[in-house]
Design a protein around this motif. Structure first.
Motif, PDB file in Angstrom:
ATOM      1  N   PRO A  10       2.956   4.977  -2.138  1.00 32.70           N
ATOM      2  CA  PRO A  10       2.625   4.562  -0.772  1.00 32.70           C
ATOM      3  C   PRO A  10       2.691   3.059  -0.537  1.00 32.70           C
ATOM      4  O   PRO A  10       2.318   2.260  -1.404  1.00 32.70           O
ATOM      5  CB  PRO A  10       1.189   5.070  -0.591  1.00 32.70           C
ATOM      6  CG  PRO A  10       0.678   5.259  -1.969  1.00 32.70           C
ATOM      7  CD  PRO A  10       1.849   5.643  -2.810  1.00 32.70           C
ATOM      8  N   ASN A  11       3.160   2.732   0.649  1.00 29.94           N
ATOM      9  CA  ASN A  11       3.242   1.363   1.184  1.00 29.94           C
ATOM     10  C   ASN A  11       4.354   0.515   0.579  1.00 29.94           C
ATOM     11  O   ASN A  11       4.614  -0.587   1.053  1.00 29.94           O
ATOM     12  CB  ASN A  11       1.893   0.625   1.051  1.00 29.94           C
ATOM     13  CG  ASN A  11       0.810   1.282   1.875  1.00 29.94           C
ATOM     14  OD1 ASN A  11       1.007   1.523   3.061  1.00 29.94           O
ATOM     15  ND2 ASN A  11      -0.307   1.614   1.261  1.00 29.94           N
ATOM     16  N   LEU A  14       6.988  -1.122   2.606  1.00 26.65           N
ATOM     17  CA  LEU A  14       6.709  -2.371   3.346  1.00 26.65           C
ATOM     18  C   LEU A  14       7.126  -3.624   2.570  1.00 26.65           C
ATOM     19  O   LEU A  14       6.983  -4.738   3.076  1.00 26.65           O
ATOM     20  CB  LEU A  14       5.210  -2.466   3.665  1.00 26.65           C
ATOM     21  CG  LEU A  14       4.623  -1.364   4.532  1.00 26.65           C
ATOM     22  CD1 LEU A  14       3.116  -1.553   4.680  1.00 26.65           C
ATOM     23  CD2 LEU A  14       5.293  -1.343   5.909  1.00 26.65           C
ATOM     24  N   ARG A  18       5.606  -7.527   4.406  1.00 28.24           N
ATOM     25  CA  ARG A  18       4.180  -7.878   4.444  1.00 28.24           C
ATOM     26  C   ARG A  18       3.755  -8.313   3.044  1.00 28.24           C
ATOM     27  O   ARG A  18       4.369  -7.945   2.057  1.00 28.24           O
ATOM     28  CB  ARG A  18       3.325  -6.658   4.816  1.00 28.24           C
ATOM     29  CG  ARG A  18       3.688  -5.984   6.119  1.00 28.24           C
ATOM     30  CD  ARG A  18       2.647  -6.306   7.195  1.00 28.24           C
ATOM     31  NE  ARG A  18       2.769  -5.423   8.339  1.00 28.24           N
ATOM     32  CZ  ARG A  18       3.726  -5.516   9.254  1.00 28.24           C
ATOM     33  NH1 ARG A  18       4.667  -6.427   9.132  1.00 28.24           N
ATOM     34  NH2 ARG A  18       3.747  -4.693  10.283  1.00 28.24           N
ATOM     35  N   GLU A  19       2.668  -9.077   2.966  1.00 28.78           N
ATOM     36  CA  GLU A  19       2.073  -9.474   1.674  1.00 28.78           C
ATOM     37  C   GLU A  19       3.102 -10.033   0.686  1.00 28.78           C
ATOM     38  O   GLU A  19       3.085  -9.690  -0.503  1.00 28.78           O
ATOM     39  CB  GLU A  19       1.330  -8.284   1.062  1.00 28.78           C
ATOM     40  CG  GLU A  19       0.148  -7.828   1.917  1.00 28.78           C
ATOM     41  CD  GLU A  19      -0.974  -7.242   1.076  1.00 28.78           C
ATOM     42  OE1 GLU A  19      -1.473  -7.953   0.190  1.00 28.78           O
ATOM     43  OE2 GLU A  19      -1.321  -6.090   1.325  1.00 28.78           O
ATOM     44  N   TYR A  23       3.523  -9.487  -3.409  1.00 27.10           N
ATOM     45  CA  TYR A  23       4.547  -8.564  -3.914  1.00 27.10           C
ATOM     46  C   TYR A  23       5.969  -9.125  -3.881  1.00 27.10           C
ATOM     47  O   TYR A  23       6.902  -8.428  -4.289  1.00 27.10           O
ATOM     48  CB  TYR A  23       4.474  -7.247  -3.134  1.00 27.10           C
ATOM     49  CG  TYR A  23       3.156  -6.535  -3.338  1.00 27.10           C
ATOM     50  CD1 TYR A  23       2.816  -6.031  -4.591  1.00 27.10           C
ATOM     51  CD2 TYR A  23       2.235  -6.404  -2.300  1.00 27.10           C
ATOM     52  CE1 TYR A  23       1.600  -5.403  -4.800  1.00 27.10           C
ATOM     53  CE2 TYR A  23       1.015  -5.770  -2.498  1.00 27.10           C
ATOM     54  CZ  TYR A  23       0.704  -5.281  -3.754  1.00 27.10           C
ATOM     55  OH  TYR A  23      -0.497  -4.660  -3.981  1.00 27.10           O
ATOM     56  N   ALA A  76       1.807   3.115  -7.040  1.00 30.80           N
ATOM     57  CA  ALA A  76       1.150   2.199  -6.089  1.00 30.80           C
ATOM     58  C   ALA A  76      -0.351   2.476  -6.043  1.00 30.80           C
ATOM     59  O   ALA A  76      -0.984   2.630  -7.085  1.00 30.80           O
ATOM     60  CB  ALA A  76       1.849   2.278  -4.725  1.00 30.80           C
ATOM     61  N   GLY A  77      -0.928   2.575  -4.846  1.00 36.83           N
ATOM     62  CA  GLY A  77      -2.378   2.745  -4.735  1.00 36.83           C
ATOM     63  C   GLY A  77      -2.904   4.013  -5.404  1.00 36.83           C
ATOM     64  O   GLY A  77      -4.057   4.069  -5.841  1.00 36.83           O
ATOM     65  N   HIS A  80      -4.723   4.310  -8.994  1.00 38.69           N
ATOM     66  CA  HIS A  80      -6.151   4.107  -9.246  1.00 38.69           C
ATOM     67  C   HIS A  80      -7.030   5.225  -8.684  1.00 38.69           C
ATOM     68  O   HIS A  80      -8.253   5.134  -8.755  1.00 38.69           O
ATOM     69  CB  HIS A  80      -6.572   2.759  -8.639  1.00 38.69           C
ATOM     70  CG  HIS A  80      -5.541   1.686  -8.863  1.00 38.69           C
ATOM     71  ND1 HIS A  80      -5.226   1.218 -10.120  1.00 38.69           N
ATOM     72  CD2 HIS A  80      -4.710   1.017  -8.007  1.00 38.69           C
ATOM     73  CE1 HIS A  80      -4.266   0.300 -10.019  1.00 38.69           C
ATOM     74  NE2 HIS A  80      -3.934   0.174  -8.750  1.00 38.69           N
ATOM     75  N   HIS A 100       4.597  -1.193 -12.477  1.00 37.46           N
ATOM     76  CA  HIS A 100       3.934  -1.948 -11.410  1.00 37.46           C
ATOM     77  C   HIS A 100       4.611  -3.289 -11.244  1.00 37.46           C
ATOM     78  O   HIS A 100       4.932  -3.955 -12.243  1.00 37.46           O
ATOM     79  CB  HIS A 100       2.446  -2.158 -11.725  1.00 37.46           C
ATOM     80  CG  HIS A 100       1.715  -0.870 -11.829  1.00 37.46           C
ATOM     81  ND1 HIS A 100       1.410  -0.117 -10.716  1.00 37.46           N
ATOM     82  CD2 HIS A 100       1.290  -0.168 -12.894  1.00 37.46           C
ATOM     83  CE1 HIS A 100       0.814   0.989 -11.106  1.00 37.46           C
ATOM     84  NE2 HIS A 100       0.730   0.989 -12.418  1.00 37.46           N
ATOM     85  N   LEU A 101       4.791  -3.688 -10.006  1.00 36.47           N
ATOM     86  CA  LEU A 101       5.394  -4.987  -9.720  1.00 36.47           C
ATOM     87  C   LEU A 101       4.490  -6.117 -10.211  1.00 36.47           C
ATOM     88  O   LEU A 101       4.944  -7.091 -10.808  1.00 36.47           O
ATOM     89  CB  LEU A 101       5.617  -5.130  -8.211  1.00 36.47           C
ATOM     90  CG  LEU A 101       6.641  -4.173  -7.604  1.00 36.47           C
ATOM     91  CD1 LEU A 101       6.451  -4.084  -6.096  1.00 36.47           C
ATOM     92  CD2 LEU A 101       8.050  -4.618  -7.938  1.00 36.47           C
ATOM     93  N   THR A 102       3.198  -5.974  -9.932  1.00 38.83           N
ATOM     94  CA  THR A 102       2.233  -7.011 -10.300  1.00 38.83           C
ATOM     95  C   THR A 102       1.537  -6.623 -11.605  1.00 38.83           C
ATOM     96  O   THR A 102       1.572  -5.460 -12.020  1.00 38.83           O
ATOM     97  CB  THR A 102       1.159  -7.149  -9.195  1.00 38.83           C
ATOM     98  OG1 THR A 102       0.495  -5.887  -9.025  1.00 38.83           O
ATOM     99  CG2 THR A 102       1.777  -7.587  -7.876  1.00 38.83           C
ATOM    100  N   ILE A 104      -1.439  -5.548 -12.986  1.00 36.60           N
ATOM    101  CA  ILE A 104      -2.659  -4.963 -12.402  1.00 36.60           C
ATOM    102  C   ILE A 104      -3.924  -5.424 -13.132  1.00 36.60           C
ATOM    103  O   ILE A 104      -5.015  -5.373 -12.564  1.00 36.60           O
ATOM    104  CB  ILE A 104      -2.596  -3.409 -12.331  1.00 36.60           C
ATOM    105  CG1 ILE A 104      -2.362  -2.782 -13.709  1.00 36.60           C
ATOM    106  CG2 ILE A 104      -1.530  -2.956 -11.334  1.00 36.60           C
ATOM    107  CD1 ILE A 104      -2.433  -1.238 -13.700  1.00 36.60           C
TER     108      ILE A 104
HETATM  109  O1  CA2 Z   1       1.893  -3.891  -8.479  1.00 35.20           O
HETATM  110  C1  CA2 Z   1       2.244  -2.779  -8.075  1.00 35.20           C
HETATM  111  O2  CA2 Z   1       3.385  -2.368  -8.111  1.00 35.20           O
HETATM  112  C2  CA2 Z   1       1.196  -1.859  -7.439  1.00 35.20           C
HETATM  113  O3  CA2 Z   1       1.476  -0.540  -7.845  1.00 35.20           O
HETATM  114  C3  CA2 Z   1       1.351  -2.010  -5.934  1.00 35.20           C
HETATM  115  C4  CA2 Z   1       0.308  -1.226  -5.163  1.00 35.20           C
HETATM  116  C5  CA2 Z   1      -1.095  -1.546  -5.642  1.00 35.20           C
HETATM  117  O4  CA2 Z   1      -2.039  -0.726  -4.991  1.00 35.20           O
HETATM  118  C6  CA2 Z   1      -1.231  -1.373  -7.145  1.00 35.20           C
HETATM  119  O5  CA2 Z   1      -2.536  -1.758  -7.521  1.00 35.20           O
HETATM  120  C7  CA2 Z   1      -0.219  -2.209  -7.886  1.00 35.20           C
HETATM  121  C8  CA2 Z   1       0.381  -1.558  -3.661  1.00 35.20           C
HETATM  122  C9  CA2 Z   1       1.715  -1.266  -3.057  1.00 35.20           C
HETATM  123  C10 CA2 Z   1       1.657  -1.733  -1.649  1.00 35.20           C
HETATM  124  O6  CA2 Z   1       2.794  -2.503  -1.381  1.00 35.20           O
HETATM  125  C11 CA2 Z   1       2.786  -3.292  -0.275  1.00 35.20           C
HETATM  126  C12 CA2 Z   1       3.924  -4.004  -0.063  1.00 35.20           C
HETATM  127  C13 CA2 Z   1       3.989  -4.838   1.023  1.00 35.20           C
HETATM  128  C14 CA2 Z   1       2.918  -4.930   1.891  1.00 35.20           C
HETATM  129  C15 CA2 Z   1       1.781  -4.193   1.660  1.00 35.20           C
HETATM  130  C16 CA2 Z   1       1.714  -3.368   0.568  1.00 35.20           C
END
Ligand code: CA2
Length: 152
Positions: A10-11, A14, A18-19, A23, A76-77, A80, A100-102, A104
């Motif tokens: 999810p998300n 985006l 965003r953000e 990301y 993604a979310g 967790h 994961h991109l970041t 965590i």
């Molecule tokens: O680091 C990652 O790839 C995550 O899976 C990204 C998730 C986050 O909840 C995990 O803790 C780590 C969030 C993905 C949401 O991506 C967005 C991208 C642009 C704008 C808003 C959200």
């Protein structure tokens, strides 16, 4: 030729809009193009899907069991929160790599626990979009070295 399913949770649709400070600036389309370029070079057949829906991700994981050799997933979310995605991964016979991109573990405490990690063959976290390619590479190496059951 190995068939791999890449799933974005999810998300992630985006990304790049965003953000960006968290990301990065790459859109999902750009990240997917990088994945497909790697797949072509490595002669892998890769299918990429994104969903904001937990149940849809669960169904795709279940279906992958008979159609793919492995899965690379950024849950993604749901990483967790989702026992359902964990159970789906545990229920299939094919290996899964978590991406994961970041990093965590450098972020908020609630992101430090992954329901997926215990059922994945491994996790790649913190390398940005390159993490997907690293995940595909790790999956390929795992599939190559997977023990062939003995006839004995
Ligand atoms: O680091 C990652 O790839 C995550 O899976 C990204 C998730 C986050 O909840 C995990 O803790 C780590 C969030 C993905 C949401 O991506 C967005 C991208 C642009 C704008 C808003 C959200």
């Amino acid at each position: 030729m190995k068939h791999v399913l890449v799933l974005h949770g999810p998300n992630l649709n985006l990304l790049g809009r965003r953000e960006k400070a968290v990301y990065g600036t790459a859109s999902l389309k750009t990240i997917n193009a990088g994945i497909m370029k790697f797949a072509t070079k490595e002669r892998m057949q890769v299918e990429i899907r994104q969903s904001n829906l937990e149940g849809e991700l669960v169904s795709w994981i279940q279906e992958a069991n008979t159609k793919f050799d492995g899965i690379v997933i950024n849950p993604a979310g749901y990483t967790h929160t989702s026992v359902a995605i964990r159970d789906a991964i545990a229920a299939v016979d094919i290996p899964t790599v978590e991406v994961h991109l970041t990093n965590i573990y450098k972020r908020e405490e609630f992101r430090h626990h992954s329901y997926i990690a215990g059922v994945a063959i491994g996790q790649i976290s913190g390398f940005g979009p390159a993490g997907y390619v690293l995940g595909l590479r790790a999956l390929t190496e795992h599939l190559k070295s997977a023990r062939i059951p003995s006839a004995r």
